[in-house]
Motif scaffolding. Structure first.
Motif, PDB file in Angstrom:
ATOM      1  N   PHE B  32       0.834  -1.205   0.000  1.00  0.00           N
ATOM      2  CA  PHE B  32       0.000   0.000   0.000  1.00  0.00           C
ATOM      3  C   PHE B  32       0.865   1.249   0.000  1.00  0.00           C
ATOM      4  O   PHE B  32       0.516   2.255  -0.625  1.00  0.00           O
ATOM      5  CB  PHE B  32      -0.939   0.001   1.207  1.00  0.00           C
ATOM      6  N   TRP B  33       1.989   1.174   0.695  1.00  0.00           N
ATOM      7  CA  TRP B  33       2.925   2.312   0.714  1.00  0.00           C
ATOM      8  C   TRP B  33       3.413   2.598  -0.710  1.00  0.00           C
ATOM      9  O   TRP B  33       3.520   3.747  -1.121  1.00  0.00           O
ATOM     10  CB  TRP B  33       4.091   1.993   1.653  1.00  0.00           C
ATOM     11  N   ILE B  34       3.689   1.538  -1.490  1.00  0.00           N
ATOM     12  CA  ILE B  34       4.116   1.735  -2.884  1.00  0.00           C
ATOM     13  C   ILE B  34       3.003   2.411  -3.682  1.00  0.00           C
ATOM     14  O   ILE B  34       3.250   3.318  -4.472  1.00  0.00           O
ATOM     15  CB  ILE B  34       4.511   0.387  -3.534  1.00  0.00           C
ATOM     16  N   PHE B  35       1.733   2.013  -3.433  1.00  0.00           N
ATOM     17  CA  PHE B  35       0.613   2.688  -4.094  1.00  0.00           C
ATOM     18  C   PHE B  35       0.614   4.184  -3.766  1.00  0.00           C
ATOM     19  O   PHE B  35       0.415   5.040  -4.634  1.00  0.00           O
ATOM     20  CB  PHE B  35      -0.728   2.059  -3.679  1.00  0.00           C
ATOM     21  N   LEU B  36       0.861   4.507  -2.482  1.00  0.00           N
ATOM     22  CA  LEU B  36       0.871   5.919  -2.080  1.00  0.00           C
ATOM     23  C   LEU B  36       1.958   6.685  -2.827  1.00  0.00           C
ATOM     24  O   LEU B  36       1.751   7.843  -3.216  1.00  0.00           O
ATOM     25  CB  LEU B  36       1.114   6.050  -0.570  1.00  0.00           C
ATOM     26  N   ILE B  37       3.114   6.048  -3.054  1.00  0.00           N
ATOM     27  CA  ILE B  37       4.198   6.738  -3.760  1.00  0.00           C
ATOM     28  C   ILE B  37       3.810   6.974  -5.224  1.00  0.00           C
ATOM     29  O   ILE B  37       4.099   8.036  -5.786  1.00  0.00           O
ATOM     30  CB  ILE B  37       5.522   5.943  -3.659  1.00  0.00           C
ATOM     31  N   THR B  38       3.121   5.986  -5.849  1.00  0.00           N
ATOM     32  CA  THR B  38       2.683   6.216  -7.236  1.00  0.00           C
ATOM     33  C   THR B  38       1.659   7.349  -7.280  1.00  0.00           C
ATOM     34  O   THR B  38       1.651   8.159  -8.206  1.00  0.00           O
ATOM     35  CB  THR B  38       2.060   4.951  -7.867  1.00  0.00           C
ATOM     36  N   ASP B  39       0.816   7.421  -6.237  1.00  0.00           N
ATOM     37  CA  ASP B  39      -0.146   8.515  -6.144  1.00  0.00           C
ATOM     38  C   ASP B  39       0.578   9.847  -5.990  1.00  0.00           C
ATOM     39  O   ASP B  39       0.160  10.873  -6.535  1.00  0.00           O
ATOM     40  CB  ASP B  39      -1.050   8.275  -4.936  1.00  0.00           C
ATOM     41  N   CYS B  40       1.667   9.811  -5.235  1.00  0.00           N
ATOM     42  CA  CYS B  40       2.508  10.979  -5.019  1.00  0.00           C
ATOM     43  C   CYS B  40       3.039  11.487  -6.363  1.00  0.00           C
ATOM     44  O   CYS B  40       3.053  12.691  -6.635  1.00  0.00           O
ATOM     45  CB  CYS B  40       3.647  10.530  -4.122  1.00  0.00           C
ATOM     46  N   ILE B  41       3.438  10.553  -7.247  1.00  0.00           N
ATOM     47  CA  ILE B  41       3.954  10.927  -8.567  1.00  0.00           C
ATOM     48  C   ILE B  41       2.825  11.502  -9.422  1.00  0.00           C
ATOM     49  O   ILE B  41       3.003  12.495 -10.132  1.00  0.00           O
ATOM     50  CB  ILE B  41       4.628   9.710  -9.243  1.00  0.00           C
ATOM     51  N   LEU B  42       1.617  10.904  -9.322  1.00  0.00           N
ATOM     52  CA  LEU B  42       0.456  11.439 -10.039  1.00  0.00           C
ATOM     53  C   LEU B  42       0.199  12.896  -9.636  1.00  0.00           C
ATOM     54  O   LEU B  42       0.076  13.778 -10.494  1.00  0.00           O
ATOM     55  CB  LEU B  42      -0.781  10.584  -9.725  1.00  0.00           C
ATOM     56  N   PHE B  43       0.175  13.157  -8.321  1.00  0.00           N
ATOM     57  CA  PHE B  43      -0.063  14.532  -7.870  1.00  0.00           C
ATOM     58  C   PHE B  43       1.107  15.433  -8.251  1.00  0.00           C
ATOM     59  O   PHE B  43       0.900  16.614  -8.559  1.00  0.00           O
ATOM     60  CB  PHE B  43      -0.319  14.568  -6.361  1.00  0.00           C
ATOM     61  N   GLY B  44       2.323  14.898  -8.251  1.00  0.00           N
ATOM     62  CA  GLY B  44       3.487  15.679  -8.657  1.00  0.00           C
ATOM     63  C   GLY B  44       3.345  16.207 -10.075  1.00  0.00           C
ATOM     64  O   GLY B  44       3.611  17.388 -10.347  1.00  0.00           O
ATOM     65  N   THR B  45       2.862  15.360 -10.996  1.00  0.00           N
ATOM     66  CA  THR B  45       2.684  15.806 -12.383  1.00  0.00           C
ATOM     67  C   THR B  45       1.576  16.852 -12.471  1.00  0.00           C
ATOM     68  O   THR B  45       1.693  17.830 -13.207  1.00  0.00           O
ATOM     69  CB  THR B  45       2.351  14.624 -13.310  1.00  0.00           C
TER      70      THR B  45
END
Lengths: 116, 208
Positions: B32-45
Motif C-alpha cells: 500500500f505504501w508503494i501505491f501511495l508513492i505512485t499517487d505521489c507521482i500522479l499529484f506531482g505531475t
C-alpha cells in the motif's frame, strides 16, 4: 517449566509490535499541535502582508515542508519502521521523481521562447 | 487469533506460523505504501502542470479574484483535524476498543464529508457566480484537475471508510481488519500531506 519462557517471549513480541506500530496519544497530540501552528504561521504572515516577495515564498515552502515531515514522522510513523527501511527508500525514490518532474517542468517552461 | 496463539504457547511451530502471518500483513502494508508513492507521482505531475499554467488566464478571472480564503482556511483545519482523529482511531484499535475505533472513524468521516461539502460549494460558486469553468482558461483547467483529483481521493476514502466500519461492526478487530484500519489511516494522512501542498502552492501563492 517449558511454558514459562515461551509466555515471556510472547509478551515481549507483543510489546515490540505495539511499539513499532502506532505511536502514542502524546506523539499524535504533538503532531497535531505542530501542524496547526505550521498552518497558522504562513496564514498570519501572508494575509497580513508581514512578508512579501521571495521572503513570503520562503515562509510558505519551509512551513509546507515542515508540515510534510510532521505528518510523516508523527502520524505515518516513518521513523519507527523496521530495517531494512523499504518504506523510506520508496519514499525517497518517489520524491526524486516528483522533484524532477516539477523542477524540470518549471525550468523548461521558463526557458521556452515559443510560449512567451 | 491472539487467544489461539496463547493456547498453542508451547509449540514453536505455531509461533513460527504466527510470525510468518505477521510478515505477510506487513508486506501488504508495504504494498500500500508503494501505491501511495505512485499517487505521489500522479499529484506531482498535476502540480507541475498547474505551476506552469497558472499564469495563463486567457483574459478570464485570476487566482486572486477567485479564491475566497475563509472557506479554504476552514477546510484546511477540518482536514488537519480529521488526520488527527484517524490517528485516534488507530490508538483506540490498539487498546482493543471496537467502540472507540468506530467512533473515531465516524468523526473522521464526518470531517471528511464537511471538507468535500465545502469544496463542492466553492466549485459551484466559482462556476455560477464567476463564470469560471474548466474550459475558461489553462489556469482553470489545471486548477480543477488538481484540486478535483484530491477531492475525488477524499470521496473514495469516505466510501472505503464506511465499508470498513460495516466490516468492523460485523467482525470486530481481527488481524485483517487491523491491517485495513492501519492502511486507511496511512491513506488519510497522505491526503492531508497532498492538501498541505494544494493549500500552499494553489491558494496561498494564488492570493499572495
Amino acid at each position: 517449566m517449558a511454558h514459562q519462557p515461551n509466555g515471556t517471549h510472547g509478551a515481549g513480541g507483543h510489546g515490540h509490535s505495539e511499539h513499532k506500530g502506532h505511536g502514542s496519544f502524546k506523539s499524535y497530540l504533538i503532531g497535531f499541535l505542530l501542524s496547526i501552528v505550521l498552518t497558522i504561521i504562513p496564514l498570519v504572515a501572508i494575509l497580513n502582508d508581514l512578508v512579501e516577495g521571495n521572503a513570503a515564498m520562503a515562509v510558505l515552502l519551509i512551513t509546507a515542508v515542515l508540515q510534510f515531515l510532521v505528518q510523516l514522522l508523527f502520524f505515518m510513523h516513518l521513523r519507527e519502521e523496521d530495517k531494512p527501511r523499504y518504506n523510506l527508500m520508496t519514499l525517497i525514490f518517489g520524491l526524486v521523481i516528483v522533484v524532477t518532474i516539477v523542477a524540470g517542468s518549471i525550468w523548461i517552461m521558463t526557458n521556452n521562447t515559443v510560449a512567451h | 487469533m491472539e487467544a489461539a496463539h496463547a493456547d498453542a504457547g508451547g509449540h514453536s511451530a505455531a509461533g513460527g506460523s504466527h510470525d510468518e502471518h505477521e510478515d505477510h500483513e506487513s508486506l501488504k502494508t508495504f504494498g500500500f505504501w508503494i501505491f501511495l508513492i505512485t499517487d505521489c507521482i500522479l499529484f506531482g505531475t498535476l502540480f507541475a502542470t498547474y505551476i506552469v499554467l497558472r499564469g495563463n488566464t486567457n483574459g478570464g478571472p485570476t487566482a486572486e479574484e477567485l479564491f475566497q480564503m475563509p472557506g479554504i482556511i476552514a477546510s484546511t483545519f477540518i482536514l488537519l483535524t480529521s488526520s488527527f482523529t484517524s490517528g485516534l482511531a488507530v490508538l483506540a484499535m490498539n487498546r482493543g476498543s471496537v467502540k472507540g475505533l468506530i467512533g473515531w472513524l465516524i468523526v473522521t468521516a464526518l470531517l471528511g464529508a464537511s471538507f468535500i461539502t465545502l469544496e463542492i460549494t466553492e466549485f459551484v460558486h466559482m462556476v455560477q457566480a464567476e463564470n469560471a469553468t474548466i474550459g475558461t482558461s489553462a489556469f482553470l483547467s489545471a486548477f480543477y484537475t488538481l484540486v478535483g483529483t484530491h477531492g475525488l481521493h477524499v470521496s473514495l476514502g469516505l466510501v472505503w471508510m464506511i465499508g470498513l466500519m460495516i466490516q468492523l461492526s460485523r467482525h470486530g478487530i481481527t488481524t485483517v481488519t487491523k491491517r485495513k484500519v492501519n492502511v486507511i489511516s496511512l491513506y488519510w494522512h497522505f491526503l492531508d500531506v497532498v492538501w498541505i501542498f494544494v493549500f500552499t502552492i494553489v491558494y496561498m501563492m494564488g492570493v499572495m
